[in-house]
Design a protein around this motif. Sequence first.
Motif, mmCIF file in Angstrom:
data_model
loop_
_atom_site.group_PDB
_atom_site.id
_atom_site.type_symbol
_atom_site.label_atom_id
_atom_site.label_comp_id
_atom_site.label_asym_id
_atom_site.label_seq_id
_atom_site.Cartn_x
_atom_site.Cartn_y
_atom_site.Cartn_z
ATOM 1 N N ILE B 58 14.782 30.167 77.563
ATOM 2 C CA ILE B 58 16.036 30.509 76.886
ATOM 3 C C ILE B 58 16.545 31.870 77.358
ATOM 4 C CG2 ILE B 58 17.075 31.036 74.640
ATOM 5 C CD1 ILE B 58 15.245 28.909 73.423
ATOM 6 N N GLY B 59 15.579 32.776 77.643
ATOM 7 C CA GLY B 59 15.960 34.121 78.080
ATOM 8 C C GLY B 59 16.299 34.195 79.555
ATOM 9 N N CYS B 60 16.377 33.052 80.235
ATOM 10 C CA CYS B 60 16.752 33.007 81.642
ATOM 11 C C CYS B 60 15.765 33.760 82.529
ATOM 12 C CB CYS B 60 18.144 33.593 81.881
ATOM 13 S SG CYS B 60 19.436 32.525 81.327
ATOM 14 N N PHE B 70 21.838 25.251 77.906
ATOM 15 C CA PHE B 70 23.163 25.879 77.847
ATOM 16 C C PHE B 70 23.038 27.143 77.039
ATOM 17 C CE2 PHE B 70 23.896 21.475 78.674
ATOM 18 C CZ PHE B 70 24.976 21.454 79.565
ATOM 19 N N LEU B 71 23.540 28.218 77.614
ATOM 20 C CA LEU B 71 23.540 29.489 76.908
ATOM 21 C C LEU B 71 24.998 29.899 76.748
ATOM 22 C CD1 LEU B 71 21.287 31.473 75.944
ATOM 23 C CD2 LEU B 71 21.801 32.803 77.987
ATOM 24 N N ASP B 72 25.426 30.024 75.527
ATOM 25 C CA ASP B 72 26.814 30.366 75.265
ATOM 26 C C ASP B 72 27.742 29.370 75.979
ATOM 27 O OD1 ASP B 72 28.644 31.871 73.935
ATOM 28 O OD2 ASP B 72 28.837 33.398 75.506
ATOM 29 N N GLY B 73 27.339 28.083 75.975
ATOM 30 C CA GLY B 73 28.152 27.033 76.575
ATOM 31 C C GLY B 73 28.021 26.895 78.075
ATOM 32 N N GLN B 74 27.197 27.742 78.702
ATOM 33 C CA GLN B 74 27.092 27.732 80.162
ATOM 34 C C GLN B 74 25.738 27.173 80.584
ATOM 35 O OE1 GLN B 74 27.480 31.621 81.778
ATOM 36 N NE2 GLN B 74 27.772 30.864 83.869
ATOM 37 N N ASP B 75 25.768 26.225 81.511
ATOM 38 C CA ASP B 75 24.525 25.645 82.015
ATOM 39 C C ASP B 75 23.803 26.688 82.857
ATOM 40 O OD1 ASP B 75 22.482 24.229 83.097
ATOM 41 O OD2 ASP B 75 23.719 22.579 83.862
ATOM 42 N N VAL B 76 22.625 27.086 82.435
ATOM 43 C CA VAL B 76 21.909 28.140 83.165
ATOM 44 C C VAL B 76 20.792 27.573 84.032
ATOM 45 C CG1 VAL B 76 22.416 29.924 81.477
ATOM 46 C CG2 VAL B 76 20.334 28.575 81.228
#
Lengths: 420, 236
Positions: B58-60, B70-76
């Motif tokens: 989750i923390g990339c 998806f973090l804040d709607g963005q596929d990471v």
Amino acid sequence: MKLLESLRISWRAIRGHKLRSTLTTLGVIIGIAAVITFVTLGAGLQEGIVGDISPDDQRNVYVWAAPPENSGQGPLAGAQPVFTQRDANQAANLSGVEDAYVYTPVPGQSVTYGNETVARQSGFIATGAGYLDDDEIADGRRFTGGTVDPENGTLEVVLNPAMAGLFEQNVSVGDTLTLGVFQGLQVEVTVVGILEDSESRSAFEGFGPSPRLYIPADFQLIGGVGEQPRYIAMVAEAPTRSDADIDQVKQVTEQYLTGPDSDAGERAASQDLAFELQTSTELIGQLEDVLNLLQNFVVGIAGISLLVGSIGIANIMLVSVTERTREIGIMKAVGAQRRDILGLFIVEAVILGVLGAIMGTALGLLAGYAVSGYIGIPWVFPARWTAVAIVVGIAVGVLAGLYPAWNASRTDPIDALRYE
Amino acid sequence: METESRNSAVSLDGVVKTYRLGEPVHALDGVSLEVPRGSYTAVMGPSGSGKSTLMNLIGCLDTPTEGEIFLDGQDVTRVSDRERTRIRGEDVGFVFQTFNLMPRLTARENVALPMVFRGIGRAERRERAAEVLDSVGLGDRLEHRPNELSGGQRQRVAIARALVNDPALLLADEPTGNLDTETGEQIMDLFEELYERGNTILMVTHERSIAEHAERIVHLLDGEIERIEQLSGVGR
């Protein structure tokens, strides 16, 4: 991330380890200081020597005869006494030659002034009147060349201040000296002039100030029994120091010397000697070659020191990267890109390198200044080398920092954050 | 699913993480989870349950073997390392058990650090850092270094650092693990305050009493979500 930020953060890391950073830069400091010191001294030495060539000296062609294998070894290397006074007189009459006279150092033993006798083995120079110039004489005049009658004690000499100052009471114009020369011979001479300084008058005399006494070339007649004396060298003067005039003098003089009319040519041919004809500038060029060789050698050794220095920086950077693994992890967690980390550690290594270069340069300049003052050569600021030193410092930093920084940038933040 | 992932602060869809250490180890085995904006979620589970892996994903800090995050709607999951680093710096705020402050930097400089990597000017950084430190009650400790601060104060600095970029998600890994009970409670009060201010908080802990401060507890077991427990009276 901006360079300024990298500098700020890296500088702080270095300040956090003052002793370690200082020791790390020591290799670079020593290397650069050595280069700057020797380059300064070399430049000073050259400047000192080149400065010795007066404009008047630059139009002189120095001539001697030596075995061909001695060629290029510097003034008078292997020179044999071949020239006669007649040769000089003939050469003086050649077209384009302003004046010509013989030159030879005379082996001496002592100089006596009043009750005081000083031992001197060298510094007695027998030559023509033209060898000294009127404007070089501070007091009195030149000796009159050519017609000396040694039996009547009219032998005239010119001293330089160093020779005049050898005695408790300074010798001055009009005084009488007694020279102890070859084979125990004692000759009375009259001082007719004192030179303005004790510098070398030509490439033949060697470099730097020392006590010297100039006697007319006929002085050689005293010792020679009947035979025409032979001199070790000859000087032919061109009217100006232009290349054309000098080439003309060289050409006609060589032509004469190797021709059938020359005494020197005959003897040189029988002994397989070759004539050397060179100006002071050319002679000093040879000396500079030797100096440059020596300087390159020292710079090479200093280069090794720099290499060791950069290995030291690389080593300490590797340690630093390991030590700061956790910090790298933190920075990555809060958004540091790989190139930020890369930049940070390279900047740190470059700061160490440049710091070393600056301190090394300062130390080298100081040492060069002190030593050139001590041995009495002019101090020359090696601007080009100072710039080179700083560039080298940067290069050393980049090279030494590259691998450790690359290592750091590849650190996995998960592992790094767990690192104890 | 699509609309949901765009609205959530974090959205996990069938996330699998497999480590290959000789035999494949499934650290996470098909985890799907929605963390709504402004929510307060605790993740609990015994060691080896996949808590840390979930945090890292989750923390990339890590990428999944399978599935989407998806973090804040963005596929990471399908972005470059550079882009993931940028998202990590701007959209996630980390709070660690061991604080993880830079030892040579002052509190203010530590808090300003994430802004350095975003290229924000020094004056703005200093101002913003002071502001955030003030909001966590450390307005009078700006120029102190970590070794001049107590454990609780250090964690407050770390929290301020996590907040400074206005992240979509505050990710806390055992934030009270290195603190005594009383200080731990103060930190939990601070988290609660941040939650009330509208921050999204995801916290990993193995202590039930700490987890109970959240709205809900996600129980992990052997790399899978065992159950999701909704708590009524938040944090009390």
